[in-house]
Design an enzyme around this catalytic site. Structure first.
Site, PDB file in Angstrom:
ATOM      1  N   HIS A  95       0.811  -1.210   0.000  1.00  0.00           N
ATOM      2  CA  HIS A  95       0.000   0.000   0.000  1.00  0.00           C
ATOM      3  C   HIS A  95       0.852   1.270   0.000  1.00  0.00           C
ATOM      4  O   HIS A  95       0.387   2.326  -0.446  1.00  0.00           O
ATOM      5  CB  HIS A  95      -0.909   0.020   1.229  1.00  0.00           C
ATOM      6  CG  HIS A  95      -1.736   1.263   1.332  1.00  0.00           C
ATOM      7  ND1 HIS A  95      -2.730   1.576   0.425  1.00  0.00           N
ATOM      8  CD2 HIS A  95      -1.691   2.293   2.203  1.00  0.00           C
ATOM      9  CE1 HIS A  95      -3.281   2.729   0.747  1.00  0.00           C
ATOM     10  NE2 HIS A  95      -2.675   3.191   1.817  1.00  0.00           N
ATOM     11  N   CYS A  96       2.099   1.194   0.476  1.00  0.00           N
ATOM     12  CA  CYS A  96       2.857   2.424   0.722  1.00  0.00           C
ATOM     13  C   CYS A  96       3.706   2.898  -0.458  1.00  0.00           C
ATOM     14  O   CYS A  96       3.480   3.968  -1.009  1.00  0.00           O
ATOM     15  CB  CYS A  96       3.754   2.234   1.944  1.00  0.00           C
ATOM     16  SG  CYS A  96       2.846   2.111   3.502  1.00  0.00           S
ATOM     17  N   ILE A  97       4.718   2.126  -0.820  1.00  0.00           N
ATOM     18  CA  ILE A  97       5.745   2.633  -1.731  1.00  0.00           C
ATOM     19  C   ILE A  97       5.212   2.958  -3.126  1.00  0.00           C
ATOM     20  O   ILE A  97       5.629   3.954  -3.715  1.00  0.00           O
ATOM     21  CB  ILE A  97       6.928   1.643  -1.806  1.00  0.00           C
ATOM     22  CG1 ILE A  97       7.494   1.417  -0.405  1.00  0.00           C
ATOM     23  CG2 ILE A  97       8.024   2.206  -2.699  1.00  0.00           C
ATOM     24  CD1 ILE A  97       8.627   0.437  -0.361  1.00  0.00           C
ATOM     25  N   ILE A 147       2.390   4.181  -3.837  1.00  0.00           N
ATOM     26  CA  ILE A 147       1.356   5.207  -3.752  1.00  0.00           C
ATOM     27  C   ILE A 147       1.838   6.482  -3.068  1.00  0.00           C
ATOM     28  O   ILE A 147       1.662   7.595  -3.576  1.00  0.00           O
ATOM     29  CB  ILE A 147       0.125   4.647  -3.001  1.00  0.00           C
ATOM     30  CG1 ILE A 147      -0.515   3.525  -3.825  1.00  0.00           C
ATOM     31  CG2 ILE A 147      -0.882   5.737  -2.675  1.00  0.00           C
ATOM     32  CD1 ILE A 147      -1.644   2.811  -3.122  1.00  0.00           C
ATOM     33  N   ASP A 148       2.463   6.337  -1.902  1.00  0.00           N
ATOM     34  CA  ASP A 148       2.762   7.493  -1.057  1.00  0.00           C
ATOM     35  C   ASP A 148       3.582   8.584  -1.736  1.00  0.00           C
ATOM     36  O   ASP A 148       3.300   9.774  -1.539  1.00  0.00           O
ATOM     37  CB  ASP A 148       3.464   7.032   0.225  1.00  0.00           C
ATOM     38  CG  ASP A 148       2.566   6.157   1.081  1.00  0.00           C
ATOM     39  OD1 ASP A 148       1.362   6.041   0.753  1.00  0.00           O
ATOM     40  OD2 ASP A 148       3.054   5.581   2.063  1.00  0.00           O
TER      41      ASP A 148
END
Length: 431
Positions: free
Chosen positions: A269-271, A273-274
């Site tokens: 979910h993080c890398i 998208i963020d």
């Protein structure tokens, strides 16, 4: 008794909105620390599992959940009205990207709207969901102050970025240092009191905006460096150089170098998208975040490169995509977890199917009924199943998978994760 005093005496009642990979571990830690904790989620299935003492998150054991539920320390519900009786609220909801790569903070806004309905004086609200700098101050604060309360006095608001790394055996919610930035110094103090009563290390910063940017820097650092090493991998392939050997040798330098490794693309979910939350906010300020955008382009193109390597492998066998049966090994976004969010394997599968190939997959960690995999057959890694395939592509390298079996029974393997490090075989086509 003040809120800080209630927290320090463990008399405060805590809540967590969103019981996913971030929220459930946090709620469990609060309950373990001796707080009565209620988790709120719109997914009734998750709530029912918690009520029955079962965990759906690998990093949280069912034994732990069951013990806390039976003791009364941990409860779960879909009813937001319980917020009227809590002292603190941690918001741990998803923050995806829209198709236009703009931030989607609709889940945050929905959670805050529920909080407003049941808000009372002396309440602490903390946002943990990753978002762009300014969200806490510009989006959440006005909604809470519209109740007539004043931040830092009658309620407290802070941002504390989640730092969950699913499947990491060395670091967990309790042991990972916790960054905290409040809207006011008093907000930071109250939030620090909450986390210091539960977690090992607290790192206060001056503002919520700083805390929001900390999280984005951490993940942008990884995205950019992975993008760099992926580009190096593409370059090394063109020059017939083993990129993995290059990285191993470079990593012997005791200073000034940190090893990152190429792969089939970014997942989780993080890398993936963020960093785009940061570049979107930067554009609003008239700044073009070129490194972020370029890394996104390189990393986003890796599934296509993997498919290109599969095409090379099939060509070496004088076969085409159309009509070939290809085994995808590993569809989780990283090793030894069951999480397929943003997994590059899904893109690889879609591209291979679009080329006319018949796709099957094997992943001992992933539920074959996962909706992202509907229409793709899950198979056991047996000699019979392998022999029925023309080529295998290793997208995720789980421990415990018998990769030697692939070399024994299949004509070609595309290795994107270096699971065959040091193995010399004409069957292996490396990334």
């Amino acid at each position: 008794m003040s809120l800080i005093e209630r927290i320090r005496s463990k008399e405060a009642r805590l809540s967590v909105i969103g019981l996913g990979y971030v929220g459930l571990p946090l709620a469990v830690e609060f309950a373990h620390a001796g707080f009565d904790t209620v988790g709120v989620d719109v997914d009734a299935a998750k709530v029912d599992l918690i009520k029955s003492g079962k965990s759906y998150i690998k990093d949280v054991s069912s034994d732990s959940v069951r013990g806390l539920v039976e003791s009364g320390r941990l409860t779960a519900t879909t009813d937001f009205s319980v917020l009227a009786d809590v002292d603190t609220i941690d918001i741990c909801v998803p923050t995806p990207l829209r198709k236009t790569r703009d931030p989607d903070i609709s889940y945050i806004v929905s959670a805050v709207d529920e909080i407003v309905e049941y808000m009372h004086d002396d309440m602490l609200v903390i946002l943990e969901s990753t978002t762009y700098p300014g969200t806490t101050e510009e989006v959440i604060l006005p909604r809470l102050e519209a109740t007539g309360r004043r931040v830092g006095e009658s309620f407290f608001l802070a941002f504390s970025p989640e730092r969950v790394d699913p499947g990491n055996p060395n670091f967990n919610t309790k042991s990972i240092p916790k960054v905290i930035g409040g809207i006011t110094p008093r907000c930071t103090e109250v939030a620090a009191a909450l986390y210091s009563s539960t977690l090992s290390t607290i790192v206060p910063v001056s503002t919520a905006k700083v805390a929001e940017t900390v999280k984005l820097l951490e993940n942008t650092f990884r995205s950019v460096n992975i993008g760099l090493v992926n580009e190096i991998a593409l370059m090394c392939h063109k020059m017939d150089i083993d990129v993995w050997e290059v990285i191993r040798a470079a990593a012997t330098k005791p200073f000034g170098f940190m090893p990152f490794f190429p792969g089939p693309g970014l997942g989780g979910h993080c890398i993936p998208i963020d960093p785009f939350y940061l570049s979107w906010k930067a554009r609003l300020s008239g700044f073009e975040a070129r490194f972020i955008e370029l890394a996104g382009q390189v990393n986003g193109s890796m599934p296509e490169y993997v498919v290109e390597r599969v095409g090379d492998a099939l060509n070496s066998l004088k076969r085409n995509f159309n009509g070939s049966r290809i085994l995808v090994v590993g569809v989780a976004y990283k090793a030894d977890i069951d999480d397929i969010r943003e997994s590059p394997a899904l893109d690889v599968i879609a591209l291979l199917r679009g080329s006319g190939a018949d796709i099957v997959y094997h992943d001992p960690m992933v539920n074959a009924l996962d909706r992202e995999l509907v229409g793709v057959t899950a198979v056991d890694l047996t000699a019979e199943e392998i022999r029925a395939c023309d080529c295998a592509v290793v997208v995720t390298g789980h421990s415990g998978v018998d990769y030697e079996l692939l070399l024994e029974h299949i004509p070609a393997v595309v290795d994107t994760r270096n699971v065959y490090a040091g193995v010399a075989s004409d069957k292996i086509h490396r990334l």
